[in-house]
Design an enzyme around this catalytic site. Structure first.
Site, PDB file in Angstrom:
ATOM      1  N   HIS A 105       0.838  -1.207   0.000  1.00 41.39           N
ATOM      2  CA  HIS A 105       0.000   0.000   0.000  1.00 41.39           C
ATOM      3  C   HIS A 105       0.874   1.258   0.000  1.00 41.39           C
ATOM      4  CE1 HIS A 105      -3.340  -2.447   2.168  1.00 41.39           C
ATOM      5  NE2 HIS A 105      -3.801  -2.132   0.973  1.00 41.39           N
ATOM      6  N   CYS A 151      -2.774   0.360   9.818  1.00 38.52           N
ATOM      7  CA  CYS A 151      -3.919  -0.397   9.283  1.00 38.52           C
ATOM      8  C   CYS A 151      -4.773  -1.038  10.364  1.00 38.52           C
ATOM      9  CB  CYS A 151      -3.479  -1.400   8.234  1.00 38.52           C
ATOM     10  SG  CYS A 151      -2.249  -2.536   8.749  1.00 38.52           S
TER      11      CYS A 151
HETATM   12  N1  GLY Z   1      -2.907  -9.134   4.841  1.00 35.85           N
HETATM   13  C1  GLY Z   1      -3.277  -7.768   4.621  1.00 35.85           C
HETATM   14  C2  GLY Z   1      -3.751  -7.573   3.242  1.00 35.85           C
HETATM   15  O1  GLY Z   1      -3.179  -8.180   2.347  1.00 35.85           O
HETATM   16  O2  GLY Z   1      -4.678  -6.868   2.992  1.00 35.85           O
END
Ligand code: GLY
Length: 255
Positions: free
Chosen positions: A160, A247
């Site tokens: 991300h 997150c």
């Molecule tokens: N394991 C976190 C994701 O891939 O969204």
């Protein structure tokens, strides 16, 4: 008062999505202890923590940041790029409806909250494997009436945008320059991670404190030397699930 929404670790976390990491055994009990300590760090930073129950059938549901973007004016429920994660949104929408008017990213667009970095009225969205142009355009359409700009930012080598860059102080970002060109962020002071710690760019700034993983001591020393107040938390089991400190919560101003 800042509100932090969290969700307890799924009993199914061993089946989490993995993109850049090899699968390793995750100690569920330890992950849950670490997650509770993370919630305590949020409380120390002045948040009222709203802890939601675990969703054992949804392996990645502890990573609540990916399913919504909460602005002062509205909350955008995302459509996560990983299909296995899309049902998580149905569980978050009713919770956020108690705090904000809701808007929804619609099929076929995809957007993960982990790709969304807000610096004041400027919103940056990573063009990752999870967030696409259609999702970014939908976010732009709902945010611009409130005075936000939305800019797409290329990222490579990581999951991300916020794997590659996070805000660590007002006007200051922490960056892994191998994964993002910080010039895309415009007028901002850039700190670099220690190159021995590629995953170290993710910290969570809340209440003037930076919640930050214990696993990146070299970068942490640099941050402390720069005058930041760092609250270090051990999230090593959640990191095996390709998680990070941003997150695991949705942090926003209470209304
Ligand atoms: N394991 C976190 C994701 O891939 O969204």
């Amino acid at each position: 008062m800042q509100i932090a929404i969290t969700r307890a670790v799924s009993a199914g976390i061993a089946a989490c999505e993995l993109t850049h990491l090899e699968r390793q055994a995750i100690d569920l009990d330890r992950a849950r202890v670490q997650h509770r300590a993370y919630e305590e760090a949020l409380a120390r930073a002045g948040c009222r923590v709203e802890s939601l129950p675990a969703l054992d059938e949804l392996p990645d549901s502890v990573f609540v940041e990916d399913v919504a973007i909460v602005l002062d004016e509205l909350a955008v429920i995302t459509r996560p790029g990983a299909e296995s994660r899309r049902p998580e949104t149905e569980h978050m929408a009713p919770v956020l409806a108690g705090h904000r008017r809701l808007s929804f990213i619609q099929e076929p667009g995809t957007l993960d909250g982990g790709d969304v970095l807000r610096l004041g009225r400027r919103i940056f969205v990573g063009q990752s494997g999870r967030s696409d142009e259609r999702g970014i355009e939908q976010l732009r359409a709902v945010a611009w009436p409130y005075g936000y700009t939305v800019a797409a930012v290329p990222v490579s080598g990581c999951l991300h945008l916020k794997s590659a860059v996070t805000k660590v102080a007002p006007g200051v970002v922490l960056v892994n320059p191998a994964w993002i060109d910080a010039a895309a962020l415009g007028d901002v002071l850039v700190l670099h991670i220690d190159p021995d710690e590629p995953y170290a760019a993710n910290g969570l700034l809340v209440g003037g404190r930076l919640i930050y993983p214990t696993s990146f001591p070299k970068t942490r020393r640099q941050l402390e030397a720069a005058g930041l107040t760092v609250d270090a938390v051990d999230v090593s089991e959640l990191q095996k699930a390709e998680g990070a400190v941003t997150c695991c919560s949705l942090v926003f101003a209470g209304s």
